[in-house]
Design a protein around this motif. Structure first.
Motif, PDB file in Angstrom:
ATOM      1  N   VAL A 113       2.359  -9.563 -33.721  1.00  0.00           N
ATOM      2  CA  VAL A 113       2.582  -8.227 -33.176  1.00  0.00           C
ATOM      3  C   VAL A 113       2.660  -8.373 -31.662  1.00  0.00           C
ATOM      4  N   VAL A 114       3.675  -7.724 -31.084  1.00  0.00           N
ATOM      5  CA  VAL A 114       3.951  -7.852 -29.650  1.00  0.00           C
ATOM      6  C   VAL A 114       4.101  -6.461 -29.047  1.00  0.00           C
ATOM      7  N   ALA A 115       3.527  -6.256 -27.878  1.00  0.00           N
ATOM      8  CA  ALA A 115       3.793  -5.041 -27.096  1.00  0.00           C
ATOM      9  C   ALA A 115       4.390  -5.470 -25.764  1.00  0.00           C
ATOM     10  N   VAL A 116       5.561  -4.933 -25.455  1.00  0.00           N
ATOM     11  CA  VAL A 116       6.202  -5.194 -24.167  1.00  0.00           C
ATOM     12  C   VAL A 116       6.185  -3.888 -23.372  1.00  0.00           C
ATOM     13  N   ILE A 117       5.636  -3.942 -22.176  1.00  0.00           N
ATOM     14  CA  ILE A 117       5.540  -2.750 -21.328  1.00  0.00           C
ATOM     15  C   ILE A 117       6.500  -2.912 -20.155  1.00  0.00           C
ATOM     16  N   TRP A 118       7.366  -1.911 -19.992  1.00  0.00           N
ATOM     17  CA  TRP A 118       8.333  -1.927 -18.876  1.00  0.00           C
ATOM     18  C   TRP A 118       8.251  -0.544 -18.240  1.00  0.00           C
ATOM     19  N   GLY A 119       7.480  -0.444 -17.181  1.00  0.00           N
ATOM     20  CA  GLY A 119       7.253   0.882 -16.612  1.00  0.00           C
ATOM     21  C   GLY A 119       6.610   1.776 -17.652  1.00  0.00           C
ATOM     22  N   VAL A 123       7.535  -1.156 -25.979  1.00  0.00           N
ATOM     23  CA  VAL A 123       8.212  -1.517 -27.218  1.00  0.00           C
ATOM     24  C   VAL A 123       7.244  -2.360 -28.037  1.00  0.00           C
ATOM     25  N   ILE A 124       7.083  -1.992 -29.295  1.00  0.00           N
ATOM     26  CA  ILE A 124       6.205  -2.716 -30.203  1.00  0.00           C
ATOM     27  C   ILE A 124       7.069  -3.382 -31.256  1.00  0.00           C
ATOM     28  N   GLY A 125       6.879  -4.667 -31.466  1.00  0.00           N
ATOM     29  CA  GLY A 125       7.566  -5.378 -32.545  1.00  0.00           C
ATOM     30  C   GLY A 125       6.530  -6.069 -33.406  1.00  0.00           C
ATOM     31  N   HIS A 126       6.728  -6.068 -34.726  1.00  0.00           N
ATOM     32  CA  HIS A 126       5.757  -6.786 -35.549  1.00  0.00           C
ATOM     33  C   HIS A 126       6.361  -7.288 -36.847  1.00  0.00           C
ATOM     34  N   LEU A 183      14.958 -13.074 -40.615  1.00  0.00           N
ATOM     35  CA  LEU A 183      13.733 -12.393 -40.198  1.00  0.00           C
ATOM     36  C   LEU A 183      14.021 -10.922 -39.938  1.00  0.00           C
ATOM     37  N   GLU A 184      13.243 -10.073 -40.576  1.00  0.00           N
ATOM     38  CA  GLU A 184      13.357  -8.631 -40.342  1.00  0.00           C
ATOM     39  C   GLU A 184      12.060  -8.131 -39.744  1.00  0.00           C
ATOM     40  N   ALA A 185      12.008  -8.069 -38.428  1.00  0.00           N
ATOM     41  CA  ALA A 185      10.847  -7.490 -37.760  1.00  0.00           C
ATOM     42  C   ALA A 185      11.047  -5.980 -37.671  1.00  0.00           C
ATOM     43  N   THR A 186       9.974  -5.259 -37.438  1.00  0.00           N
ATOM     44  CA  THR A 186      10.052  -3.801 -37.262  1.00  0.00           C
ATOM     45  C   THR A 186       9.746  -3.473 -35.806  1.00  0.00           C
ATOM     46  N   TYR A 187      10.549  -2.580 -35.239  1.00  0.00           N
ATOM     47  CA  TYR A 187      10.401  -2.225 -33.824  1.00  0.00           C
ATOM     48  C   TYR A 187      10.238  -0.720 -33.675  1.00  0.00           C
ATOM     49  N   ARG A 188       9.487  -0.347 -32.658  1.00  0.00           N
ATOM     50  CA  ARG A 188       9.456   1.060 -32.259  1.00  0.00           C
ATOM     51  C   ARG A 188       9.186   1.111 -30.760  1.00  0.00           C
ATOM     52  N   SER A 189       9.584   2.191 -30.155  1.00  0.00           N
ATOM     53  CA  SER A 189       9.339   2.337 -28.726  1.00  0.00           C
ATOM     54  C   SER A 189       8.600   3.637 -28.482  1.00  0.00           C
ATOM     55  N   LEU A 190       7.885   3.701 -27.370  1.00  0.00           N
ATOM     56  CA  LEU A 190       7.152   4.905 -27.021  1.00  0.00           C
ATOM     57  C   LEU A 190       7.066   5.015 -25.507  1.00  0.00           C
ATOM     58  N   LEU A 191       6.762   6.206 -25.040  1.00  0.00           N
ATOM     59  CA  LEU A 191       6.549   6.421 -23.612  1.00  0.00           C
ATOM     60  C   LEU A 191       5.053   6.462 -23.364  1.00  0.00           C
ATOM     61  N   LEU A 192       4.623   5.616 -22.444  1.00  0.00           N
ATOM     62  CA  LEU A 192       3.198   5.558 -22.108  1.00  0.00           C
ATOM     63  C   LEU A 192       2.838   6.639 -21.115  1.00  0.00           C
ATOM     64  N   GLN A 193       1.555   6.989 -21.109  1.00  0.00           N
ATOM     65  CA  GLN A 193       1.019   7.903 -20.109  1.00  0.00           C
ATOM     66  C   GLN A 193      -0.234   7.286 -19.505  1.00  0.00           C
ATOM     67  N   PRO A 194      -0.508   7.599 -18.249  1.00  0.00           N
ATOM     68  CA  PRO A 194      -1.757   7.103 -17.668  1.00  0.00           C
ATOM     69  C   PRO A 194      -2.934   7.541 -18.536  1.00  0.00           C
ATOM     70  N   GLY A 195      -3.864   6.637 -18.746  1.00  0.00           N
ATOM     71  CA  GLY A 195      -5.003   6.924 -19.609  1.00  0.00           C
ATOM     72  C   GLY A 195      -4.851   6.363 -21.008  1.00  0.00           C
ATOM     73  N   ASP A 196      -3.603   6.019 -21.400  1.00  0.00           N
ATOM     74  CA  ASP A 196      -3.389   5.404 -22.713  1.00  0.00           C
ATOM     75  C   ASP A 196      -4.002   4.006 -22.753  1.00  0.00           C
ATOM     76  N   SER A 197      -4.392   3.597 -23.950  1.00  0.00           N
ATOM     77  CA  SER A 197      -4.719   2.189 -24.193  1.00  0.00           C
ATOM     78  C   SER A 197      -3.911   1.705 -25.383  1.00  0.00           C
ATOM     79  N   LEU A 198      -3.416   0.471 -25.305  1.00  0.00           N
ATOM     80  CA  LEU A 198      -2.797  -0.192 -26.451  1.00  0.00           C
ATOM     81  C   LEU A 198      -3.773  -1.238 -26.961  1.00  0.00           C
ATOM     82  N   LEU A 199      -3.939  -1.276 -28.264  1.00  0.00           N
ATOM     83  CA  LEU A 199      -4.791  -2.278 -28.908  1.00  0.00           C
ATOM     84  C   LEU A 199      -3.965  -3.027 -29.940  1.00  0.00           C
ATOM     85  N   LEU A 200      -3.879  -4.334 -29.807  1.00  0.00           N
ATOM     86  CA  LEU A 200      -3.244  -5.185 -30.809  1.00  0.00           C
ATOM     87  C   LEU A 200      -4.350  -6.009 -31.458  1.00  0.00           C
ATOM     88  N   CYS A 201      -4.232  -6.274 -32.757  1.00  0.00           N
ATOM     89  CA  CYS A 201      -5.314  -7.015 -33.412  1.00  0.00           C
ATOM     90  C   CYS A 201      -4.828  -7.718 -34.671  1.00  0.00           C
TER      91      CYS A 201
END
Ligand code: CA
Length: 257
Positions: A113-119, A123-126, A183-201
């Motif tokens: 599972v990967v989270a890429v943050i660009w501003g 984008v989350i791929g897993h 390989l079929e990975a699943t992707y989704r994107s979201l807009l972050l806001q200050p105060g958010d936390s991302l947790l990968l595990c």
């Protein structure tokens, strides 16, 4: 952009090898960061090798990404998904090639599972059952849906989530990195806001802690490294039956790009 990033991986209390791998990168003041968690499988040595290989290839690819001419200021979430998919496909090819060349690694594969943050964009791929969550305004949202047999049965209404959590085949994956040339990975994107936390595990955490327990921990608003330590300690306190890995990004401020 100001982030607080941390990762932690732990062997747990039962296993004799840690087959998870983690990576994270953020260069201070840049508007780019990423987190990776992988959980290997496939016999002794194979699982650890698969997750290390995946995290190595993906980490290298993501570190080079900002230098790609495509990634100017107008980069979209679709561009990021495409770029991440190219990198995951490369990791898949590399694992398949190593499997083919080394008989003792013939069964290896890994979740990722990967989270890429660009501003503001994340984008989350897993692939597999390692998960991503977002903590936002006192609410925990699971961002990924496990690629497992039991999740398919839940999706089709054949099992409840509670039954799935206790199912004897709950660890059977339907997709993994290094399992198939396609390989079929699943992707989704979201807009972050200050105060958010991302947790990968990895599933070593979610086997022992349900989403309420994860939310209670993230609600403390502790530094990422402290939250990682507390979550791993909680999984081990509940039995530590598997390797446990966590990667956390706390978003303090964002730069629009
Ligand atoms: Ca695991």
């Amino acid at each position: 952009m100001q982030l607080d990033l941390s990762t932690l991986t732990d062997i747990g209390r039962v296993r004799d090898e840690n087959q998870d791998s983690v990576d994270a990168c953020w260069v201070s003041d840049q508007h780019y960061a990423f987190l990776i968690v992988a959980d290997g499988m496939g016999g002794y040595a194979g699982g650890a090798r698969a997750s290390q290989l995946a995290v190595g290839v993906i980490g290298d690819g993501l570190r080079q990404l900002p230098a790609d001419p495509v990634f100017d200021t107008s980069v979209s979430d679709g561009d990021l998904c495409d770029a991440l998919d190219r990198i995951l496909q490369e990791a898949n090819r590399r694992i398949l090639a190593e499997r083919a060349s080394q008989p003792r690694l013939a069964q290896m594969g890994t979740t990722v599972v990967v989270a890429v943050i660009w501003g503001e964009i994340a984008v989350i791929g897993h692939v597999g059952d390692s998960r991503a969550y977002r903590w936002q305004r006192n609410r925990l949202e699971q961002l990924t849906s496990d690629h497992t047999l039991v999740q398919e049965l839940v999706d089709h209404g054949a099992l409840t989530p509670e039954q799935a959590a206790q199912h004897p085949r709950r660890n059977t994956l339907t997709r993994a990195l290094g399992a198939d040339a396609r390989l079929e990975a699943t992707y989704r994107s979201l807009l972050l806001q200050p105060g958010d936390s991302l947790l990968l595990c990895s599933d070593g955490l979610t086997t022992h802690l349900d989403s309420d327990a994860l939310g209670v921990e993230l609600a403390r608003g502790l530094p990422a490294a402290e939250s990682c330590r507390r979550l791993v300690a909680a999984a081990n306190g509940a039995g530590g039956h598997d390797n446990t890995s966590v990667a956390i990004a706390v978003v303090h401020s964002l730069t629009a790009v």
